[in-house]
Write a protein that holds these residues in place. Structure first.
Motif, PDB file in Angstrom:
ATOM      1  N   PRO A 159       6.390  18.438 -55.295  1.00  0.00           N
ATOM      2  CA  PRO A 159       5.669  17.898 -53.993  1.00  0.00           C
ATOM      3  C   PRO A 159       6.714  17.226 -52.964  1.00  0.00           C
ATOM      4  O   PRO A 159       7.282  16.370 -53.610  1.00  0.00           O
ATOM      5  CB  PRO A 159       4.482  17.295 -54.678  1.00  0.00           C
ATOM      6  CG  PRO A 159       4.890  16.767 -55.845  1.00  0.00           C
ATOM      7  CD  PRO A 159       5.845  17.813 -56.433  1.00  0.00           C
ATOM      8  N   GLY A 160       6.361  17.516 -51.917  1.00  0.00           N
ATOM      9  CA  GLY A 160       7.007  16.463 -50.870  1.00  0.00           C
ATOM     10  C   GLY A 160       6.083  15.293 -50.457  1.00  0.00           C
ATOM     11  O   GLY A 160       5.132  14.951 -50.764  1.00  0.00           O
ATOM     12  N   THR A 161       6.461  14.617 -49.235  1.00  0.00           N
ATOM     13  CA  THR A 161       5.748  13.729 -48.680  1.00  0.00           C
ATOM     14  C   THR A 161       4.501  14.166 -47.851  1.00  0.00           C
ATOM     15  O   THR A 161       4.580  15.392 -47.403  1.00  0.00           O
ATOM     16  CB  THR A 161       6.613  12.808 -47.642  1.00  0.00           C
ATOM     17  OG1 THR A 161       6.741  13.471 -46.756  1.00  0.00           O
ATOM     18  CG2 THR A 161       7.735  12.375 -48.513  1.00  0.00           C
ATOM     19  N   TYR A 162       3.431  13.266 -47.531  1.00  0.00           N
ATOM     20  CA  TYR A 162       2.358  13.674 -46.715  1.00  0.00           C
ATOM     21  C   TYR A 162       2.673  14.506 -45.219  1.00  0.00           C
ATOM     22  O   TYR A 162       2.286  15.566 -44.939  1.00  0.00           O
ATOM     23  CB  TYR A 162       1.536  12.537 -46.540  1.00  0.00           C
ATOM     24  CG  TYR A 162       0.233  12.879 -45.576  1.00  0.00           C
ATOM     25  CD1 TYR A 162       0.326  12.638 -44.439  1.00  0.00           C
ATOM     26  CD2 TYR A 162      -0.946  13.222 -46.144  1.00  0.00           C
ATOM     27  CE1 TYR A 162      -0.704  12.803 -43.665  1.00  0.00           C
ATOM     28  CE2 TYR A 162      -1.993  13.366 -45.403  1.00  0.00           C
ATOM     29  CZ  TYR A 162      -1.964  13.335 -44.040  1.00  0.00           C
ATOM     30  OH  TYR A 162      -2.952  13.400 -43.297  1.00  0.00           O
ATOM     31  N   GLU A 163       3.701  13.813 -44.747  1.00  0.00           N
ATOM     32  CA  GLU A 163       4.033  13.963 -43.094  1.00  0.00           C
ATOM     33  C   GLU A 163       4.813  15.215 -43.147  1.00  0.00           C
ATOM     34  O   GLU A 163       4.722  16.152 -42.232  1.00  0.00           O
ATOM     35  CB  GLU A 163       4.850  12.952 -42.613  1.00  0.00           C
ATOM     36  CG  GLU A 163       4.132  11.414 -42.475  1.00  0.00           C
ATOM     37  CD  GLU A 163       4.160  10.622 -43.778  1.00  0.00           C
ATOM     38  OE1 GLU A 163       3.375   9.648 -44.121  1.00  0.00           O
ATOM     39  OE2 GLU A 163       4.803  11.293 -44.802  1.00  0.00           O
ATOM     40  N   GLU A 164       5.253  15.707 -44.242  1.00  0.00           N
ATOM     41  CA  GLU A 164       6.251  17.179 -44.032  1.00  0.00           C
ATOM     42  C   GLU A 164       5.655  18.283 -44.008  1.00  0.00           C
ATOM     43  O   GLU A 164       5.984  19.284 -43.627  1.00  0.00           O
ATOM     44  CB  GLU A 164       7.226  17.226 -45.500  1.00  0.00           C
ATOM     45  CG  GLU A 164       8.264  15.867 -45.376  1.00  0.00           C
ATOM     46  CD  GLU A 164       9.123  16.141 -46.742  1.00  0.00           C
ATOM     47  OE1 GLU A 164      10.478  16.296 -46.626  1.00  0.00           O
ATOM     48  OE2 GLU A 164       8.604  16.143 -47.794  1.00  0.00           O
ATOM     49  N   PHE A 165       4.215  18.288 -44.304  1.00  0.00           N
ATOM     50  CA  PHE A 165       3.301  19.329 -44.386  1.00  0.00           C
ATOM     51  C   PHE A 165       2.639  19.691 -43.214  1.00  0.00           C
ATOM     52  O   PHE A 165       1.956  20.729 -43.130  1.00  0.00           O
ATOM     53  CB  PHE A 165       2.408  19.409 -45.640  1.00  0.00           C
ATOM     54  CG  PHE A 165       3.091  19.477 -47.012  1.00  0.00           C
ATOM     55  CD1 PHE A 165       3.536  20.672 -47.554  1.00  0.00           C
ATOM     56  CD2 PHE A 165       3.736  18.625 -47.587  1.00  0.00           C
ATOM     57  CE1 PHE A 165       4.318  21.130 -48.497  1.00  0.00           C
ATOM     58  CE2 PHE A 165       4.608  18.630 -48.704  1.00  0.00           C
ATOM     59  CZ  PHE A 165       4.813  20.019 -49.181  1.00  0.00           C
ATOM     60  N   GLY A 166       2.590  18.553 -41.954  1.00  0.00           N
ATOM     61  CA  GLY A 166       2.134  19.020 -40.806  1.00  0.00           C
ATOM     62  C   GLY A 166       0.718  19.556 -40.667  1.00  0.00           C
ATOM     63  O   GLY A 166       0.734  20.591 -39.973  1.00  0.00           O
ATOM     64  N   ASP A 167      -0.283  18.922 -41.183  1.00  0.00           N
ATOM     65  CA  ASP A 167      -1.678  19.540 -41.233  1.00  0.00           C
ATOM     66  C   ASP A 167      -1.967  19.824 -39.674  1.00  0.00           C
ATOM     67  O   ASP A 167      -2.673  20.716 -39.252  1.00  0.00           O
ATOM     68  CB  ASP A 167      -2.338  18.677 -41.891  1.00  0.00           C
ATOM     69  CG  ASP A 167      -2.338  18.446 -43.483  1.00  0.00           C
ATOM     70  OD1 ASP A 167      -1.772  19.478 -44.103  1.00  0.00           O
ATOM     71  OD2 ASP A 167      -2.811  17.483 -44.093  1.00  0.00           O
ATOM     72  N   ALA A 168      -1.760  18.652 -38.991  1.00  0.00           N
ATOM     73  CA  ALA A 168      -2.188  18.693 -37.422  1.00  0.00           C
ATOM     74  C   ALA A 168      -1.431  20.066 -36.859  1.00  0.00           C
ATOM     75  O   ALA A 168      -2.075  20.823 -35.996  1.00  0.00           O
ATOM     76  CB  ALA A 168      -1.777  17.515 -36.632  1.00  0.00           C
ATOM     77  N   GLN A 169      -0.377  20.398 -37.140  1.00  0.00           N
ATOM     78  CA  GLN A 169       0.729  21.410 -36.386  1.00  0.00           C
ATOM     79  C   GLN A 169       0.058  22.613 -36.819  1.00  0.00           C
ATOM     80  O   GLN A 169      -0.326  23.546 -36.073  1.00  0.00           O
ATOM     81  CB  GLN A 169       2.006  21.368 -36.856  1.00  0.00           C
ATOM     82  CG  GLN A 169       2.830  19.958 -36.143  1.00  0.00           C
ATOM     83  CD  GLN A 169       2.747  18.902 -37.352  1.00  0.00           C
ATOM     84  OE1 GLN A 169       1.830  18.498 -37.772  1.00  0.00           O
ATOM     85  NE2 GLN A 169       3.858  18.318 -37.196  1.00  0.00           N
ATOM     86  N   LYS A 170      -0.478  22.774 -38.182  1.00  0.00           N
ATOM     87  CA  LYS A 170      -1.039  24.137 -38.628  1.00  0.00           C
ATOM     88  C   LYS A 170      -2.367  24.432 -38.070  1.00  0.00           C
ATOM     89  O   LYS A 170      -2.709  25.338 -37.450  1.00  0.00           O
ATOM     90  CB  LYS A 170      -1.211  23.927 -40.131  1.00  0.00           C
ATOM     91  CG  LYS A 170       0.023  24.147 -40.863  1.00  0.00           C
ATOM     92  CD  LYS A 170      -0.325  23.863 -42.495  1.00  0.00           C
ATOM     93  CE  LYS A 170       0.793  23.921 -43.311  1.00  0.00           C
ATOM     94  NZ  LYS A 170       1.770  23.000 -43.354  1.00  0.00           N
ATOM     95  N   GLU A 171      -3.150  23.238 -37.796  1.00  0.00           N
ATOM     96  CA  GLU A 171      -4.359  23.529 -37.125  1.00  0.00           C
ATOM     97  C   GLU A 171      -4.242  23.952 -35.641  1.00  0.00           C
ATOM     98  O   GLU A 171      -4.932  24.496 -34.989  1.00  0.00           O
ATOM     99  CB  GLU A 171      -5.257  22.293 -37.280  1.00  0.00           C
ATOM    100  CG  GLU A 171      -6.740  22.364 -36.705  1.00  0.00           C
ATOM    101  CD  GLU A 171      -7.472  21.282 -36.954  1.00  0.00           C
ATOM    102  OE1 GLU A 171      -8.634  20.984 -36.181  1.00  0.00           O
ATOM    103  OE2 GLU A 171      -7.082  20.516 -37.973  1.00  0.00           O
ATOM    104  N   ALA A 172      -3.331  23.151 -35.015  1.00  0.00           N
ATOM    105  CA  ALA A 172      -3.246  23.347 -33.816  1.00  0.00           C
ATOM    106  C   ALA A 172      -2.366  24.880 -33.489  1.00  0.00           C
ATOM    107  O   ALA A 172      -3.002  25.543 -32.363  1.00  0.00           O
ATOM    108  CB  ALA A 172      -1.900  22.401 -33.126  1.00  0.00           C
TER     109      ALA A 172
END
Length: 230
Positions: A77-90
């Protein structure tokens, strides 16, 4: 919630691929996810990186759409920020033919003959029910939930089941810290910690859970899920 050409249940890579490709061909799509974020295992909640071989086999370009939303985490697992939840939703919300529904858990489905005509969801924050009618349905739940709800035949192998991963991170602090008593947990000592990817010297100051930290292989992955988690 209206009539859709395609109703996609799930929120990970398979769901995005179904929803986005259909929307770009002009279909009206409902994308229903029971978590507050998109990504499934590839979200900040689970943090499995998008590494692997996608350009291979008979259709080498079929996986290229994944590059539009894939993370580039340095570890899994990586860091929280690396997975870009907001970018995916956008990205999903930018598709004018997709209606996105988050926090909606599909728990029922209706059929006429051999055809699915609707699914019903329960909002996990408000408990409000929603009904989605569609011409076609794509089950991207990971556990085949929609197929199960409509009576599809299924089979679970009695061995070699996937376990539940325990994600954790630790580092040395300036002073000892007390840890709450957990009488329900396994009594592990430092000698019980496996080090297959990082030597003990590397783990002296920091460490993290890896995917070999799993349990529950001999239990039912659906019925015993909460027991496996605990």
């Amino acid at each position: 919630m209206g009539e859709f050409d395609l109703v996609v249940v799930g929120g990970a890579t398979a769901a995005w691929g179904s929803a986005i490709s259909a929307a770009r061909m002009g279909l009206k799509v409902a994308l229903i996810q029971n978590r507050p974020v998109l990504g499934g295992n590839g979200s900040s909640e689970i943090r499995v990186w998008s590494m692997g071989l996608v350009r291979r086999g008979k259709y080498p370009h079929i996986g290229e759409m994944v590059e539009e939303w894939a993370d580039h985490a340095k570890n899994s697992p990586g860091t929280y920020e690396e997975f870009g939840d907001a970018q995916k939703e956008a990205l999903v919300r930018s598709e004018k033919n997709i209606s996105l529904f988050l926090n909606e858990h599909v728990y029922a489905a209706a059929t006429i003959g051999q055809k699915i005509v609707s699914v019903t969801s329960l909002n996990t924050t408000t408990s409000r029910e929603k009904i989605f009618h569609g011409k076609f349905f794509s089950d991207c739940t990971g556990h085949g939930t929609v197929a199960f709800l409509v009576g599809a035949k299924y089979e679970i192998e009695p061995k070699d089941l996937l376990g539940m991963s325990n994600m954790w991170v630790w580092s040395n602090g300036p002073a000892p810290r007390a840890f709450p008593e957990t009488p329900w947990a396994l009594d592990l000592k430092m000698d019980d910690f496996p080090y297959p990817k990082m030597g003990k010297a590397d783990m002296a100051d920091k460490g993290k859970g890896e995917w070999f930290w799993e349990s529950g292989f001999a239990k039912d992955p659906i019925k015993d899920l909460e027991l496996i988690r605990d």
